[in-house]
Design a protein around this motif. Structure first.
Motif, PDB file in Angstrom:
ATOM      1  N   CYS A 142       0.715  -1.212  -0.027  1.00 42.04           N
ATOM      2  CA  CYS A 142      -0.035  -0.045  -0.042  1.00 42.04           C
ATOM      3  C   CYS A 142       0.796   1.210  -0.232  1.00 42.04           C
ATOM      4  N   ALA A 143       1.908   1.168   0.818  1.00 41.82           N
ATOM      5  CA  ALA A 143       2.700   2.466   0.780  1.00 41.82           C
ATOM      6  C   ALA A 143       3.576   2.489  -0.567  1.00 41.82           C
ATOM      7  N   ARG A 144       3.812   1.546  -1.414  1.00 41.79           N
ATOM      8  CA  ARG A 144       4.375   1.564  -2.820  1.00 41.79           C
ATOM      9  C   ARG A 144       3.487   2.171  -3.590  1.00 41.79           C
ATOM     10  N   THR A 145       2.224   1.742  -3.513  1.00 38.92           N
ATOM     11  CA  THR A 145       1.219   2.312  -4.573  1.00 38.92           C
ATOM     12  C   THR A 145       0.296   3.329  -4.011  1.00 38.92           C
ATOM     13  N   GLY A 146       0.687   3.973  -2.991  1.00 36.70           N
ATOM     14  CA  GLY A 146       0.007   5.007  -2.680  1.00 36.70           C
ATOM     15  C   GLY A 146      -1.562   4.842  -2.124  1.00 36.70           C
ATOM     16  N   ARG A 147      -1.938   3.547  -1.512  1.00 39.26           N
ATOM     17  CA  ARG A 147      -3.468   3.356  -1.373  1.00 39.26           C
ATOM     18  C   ARG A 147      -3.574   3.286   0.288  1.00 39.26           C
ATOM     19  N   GLN A 168       1.616   9.693   4.382  1.00 38.63           N
ATOM     20  CA  GLN A 168       1.007  10.719   4.942  1.00 38.63           C
ATOM     21  C   GLN A 168       0.895  10.433   6.540  1.00 38.63           C
ATOM     22  N   THR A 169       0.556   9.286   6.677  1.00 41.76           N
ATOM     23  CA  THR A 169       0.251   8.931   8.251  1.00 41.76           C
ATOM     24  C   THR A 169       1.204   7.665   8.737  1.00 41.76           C
ATOM     25  N   ALA A 170       1.043   7.554   9.959  1.00 38.63           N
ATOM     26  CA  ALA A 170       1.591   6.527  10.461  1.00 38.63           C
ATOM     27  C   ALA A 170       1.318   5.310   9.715  1.00 38.63           C
ATOM     28  N   GLY A 233      -3.801   6.386  10.569  1.00 38.53           N
ATOM     29  CA  GLY A 233      -2.747   6.690  11.556  1.00 38.53           C
ATOM     30  C   GLY A 233      -3.379   6.682  12.936  1.00 38.53           C
ATOM     31  N   ARG A 234      -4.493   5.835  13.086  1.00 42.26           N
ATOM     32  CA  ARG A 234      -5.149   5.755  14.174  1.00 42.26           C
ATOM     33  C   ARG A 234      -5.660   4.657  14.475  1.00 42.26           C
ATOM     34  N   GLY A 235      -6.169   3.977  15.727  1.00 41.43           N
ATOM     35  CA  GLY A 235      -6.668   2.814  15.717  1.00 41.43           C
ATOM     36  C   GLY A 235      -7.950   2.802  16.846  1.00 41.43           C
ATOM     37  N   PHE A 236      -8.731   1.873  16.806  1.00 39.78           N
ATOM     38  CA  PHE A 236      -9.895   1.572  17.777  1.00 39.78           C
ATOM     39  C   PHE A 236      -9.887   0.246  18.342  1.00 39.78           C
ATOM     40  N   ALA A 247      -9.672   4.672  21.901  1.00 35.24           N
ATOM     41  CA  ALA A 247      -9.124   4.876  20.554  1.00 35.24           C
ATOM     42  C   ALA A 247      -7.602   5.254  20.987  1.00 35.24           C
ATOM     43  N   MET A 248      -6.802   5.079  19.839  1.00 30.92           N
ATOM     44  CA  MET A 248      -5.385   5.510  20.119  1.00 30.92           C
ATOM     45  C   MET A 248      -5.009   6.094  18.792  1.00 30.92           C
ATOM     46  N   ASN A 249      -3.959   7.127  19.086  1.00 33.00           N
ATOM     47  CA  ASN A 249      -3.009   7.758  17.847  1.00 33.00           C
ATOM     48  C   ASN A 249      -1.936   6.871  17.810  1.00 33.00           C
ATOM     49  N   TYR A 250      -1.366   6.848  16.564  1.00 31.36           N
ATOM     50  CA  TYR A 250      -0.085   6.202  16.203  1.00 31.36           C
ATOM     51  C   TYR A 250       0.873   7.246  15.736  1.00 31.36           C
ATOM     52  N   PRO A 251       1.892   7.635  16.311  1.00 35.57           N
ATOM     53  CA  PRO A 251       3.180   8.511  15.812  1.00 35.57           C
ATOM     54  C   PRO A 251       3.755   7.726  14.511  1.00 35.57           C
TER      55      PRO A 251
END
Length: 398
Positions: A142-147, A168-170, A233-236, A247-251
């Motif tokens: 996904c990182a390589r293809t921008g998805r 853009q995000t973690a 960049g976040r989780g639940f 909820a949680m945020n990932y740096p």
């Protein structure tokens, strides 16, 4: 004039209740492409919801076959499906829910058989996986293809949903601890027979937890497709036992490799599995002014080596496709270890092979590297779609 009074039809359209939502765009869902990886209990719930929502195109990838124990946790399977590929059974069930959804079943292992072209084709990727190695691969693809991709995990009465949209995000790798990496390394250091035994162990799950987490994943797909703020960049974390969910945020991890802009990818409609790597290398050298290496989308087993007697046997396929016979030395009967390759230098004699001869899956992407320049080539000749529908749709916003 007719004796029959005019009758006002109050029949609602199939998606009328969705379209009553002020911001809802059913046409966006109808034109969407979603790749779902995994068709177990969690994947079943995601796929069921995508069909109900009227998503236009869905591809589902899974290597397993339906077992009797799946029937208590998987809404799309029936007793008559036992022994049949999960991806194909799930596709048939989705068609019975909504014939307007075009479903493509992909029977195979994500690490070995899923070309990166599938990720570039999709607007959103959904992971319904049960192991770290597969998640690491999906994250890199996904990182390589921008998805963007939406990860889900379940165990008994607990579950988690996480969204990632690198750079853009973690990303998934940003969330991994040293313990996670140690477990992956430990698994990789096992013999291949031991690794396969570990892969066959199932995770205890319930259909209720799968329903909750799968529903949340599908909801994140809706939000991403509509350009809404989503769980990127976040989780639940869902706690079904005590309902102490949070909820949680990932740096972004400073050492994570997936936070530079993705390389440009060119769609090469004439190139596929039968294309000689030498031809790709020559085109890469022309475009980049030189070629240091062709980087592969995944590690391949070049050969199996026996340490005790030194026997080497050429393989050229993904580790997941190395046969049981190839794990044993034909000369002394000892256990063989794989010699892995993930990149071919510009002058390598292996460039005389074809793409499929090297062991890569169809519709994959190769990356040419020269200095700091990187250019991707999507080998689109073997795509199952017509040329006029081959180009990827516009990326969604996080």
């Amino acid at each position: 004039m007719s004796d029959s009074p005019d009758v006002l039809s109050l029949r609602e359209g199939r998606f009328a209740r969705f379209e009553a939502v002020s911001w809802w765009r059913q046409e966006r869902l109808r034109s969407a492409r979603v790749l779902v990886i995994g068709a177990g209990a969690l994947g079943n719930e995601v796929l069921k919801n995508l069909a109900l929502l009227g998503v236009g195109q869905v591809a589902v990838a899974d290597q397993d076959h339906v077992e009797l124990s799946n029937l208590s946790r998987s809404v799309l399977y029936r007793e008559t499906d036992e022994g049949k590929p999960k991806a194909e059974c799930a596709a048939r069930a989705m068609e019975s829910i909504h014939a307007g959804t075009q479903i493509t079943p992909l029977v195979g292992n994500v690490l070995a058989d899923l070309g990166l072209g599938w990720f570039r084709w999709a607007d959103v990727v959904v992971g319904a996986l049960d192991n770290r190695e597969a998640r690491v691969f999906v994250n890199s693809a996904c990182a390589r293809t921008g998805r963007p991709w939406v990860d889900g995990g379940i165990e008994v009465l607990q579950g988690i949903v996480r969204g990632f949209f690198p750079p853009q995000t973690a990303c998934y790798e940003c969330t991994m601890s040293q313990v996670d990496w140690d477990l992956i390394q430990k698994r990789r250091s096992c013999t291949m027979l031991a690794r396969r035994a570990l892969a066959e162990r199932g995770t205890p799950t319930t259909p209720t937890t799968a329903s909750v987490i799968g529903g949340m994943q599908a909801q994140e797909v809706i939000k991403l497709l509509h350009g809404m703020e989503a769980l990127t960049g976040r989780g639940f974390f869902f706690d079904g036992a005590y309902h102490q969910s949070y909820a949680m945020n990932y740096p972004v991890h400073p050492d994570c490799p997936w936070h530079e802009p993705a390389a440009e990818i060119m769609t090469m409609e004439a190139w596929g599995g039968s294309t000689p790597l030498r031809e790709i290398a020559a085109e890469a050298e022309r475009r980049l002014g030189g070629l240091d290496a062709l980087d592969l989308s995944r590690e391949l087993v070049e050969a199996m080596e026996c340490a005790p007697c030194g026997t080497q046997t050429a393989v050229w396929r993904a580790a997941e496709h190395v046969s049981e016979e190839q794990l044993v030395c034909p000369a002394c009967g000892g256990a063989c270890a794989p010699r892995l390759v993930h990149s071919l230098p510009g002058g390598s004699p292996l460039l005389e092979r074809t793409v499929s001869g090297l062991g890569l899956p169809v519709w994959d992407i190769l990356y040419a590297r020269h200095g700091e320049q990187v250019l991707g080539f999507e080998l689109a000749a073997d795509s199952p779609f017509a040329t006029n529908s081959l180009s990827p749709s516009s990326p969604v916003n996080p």
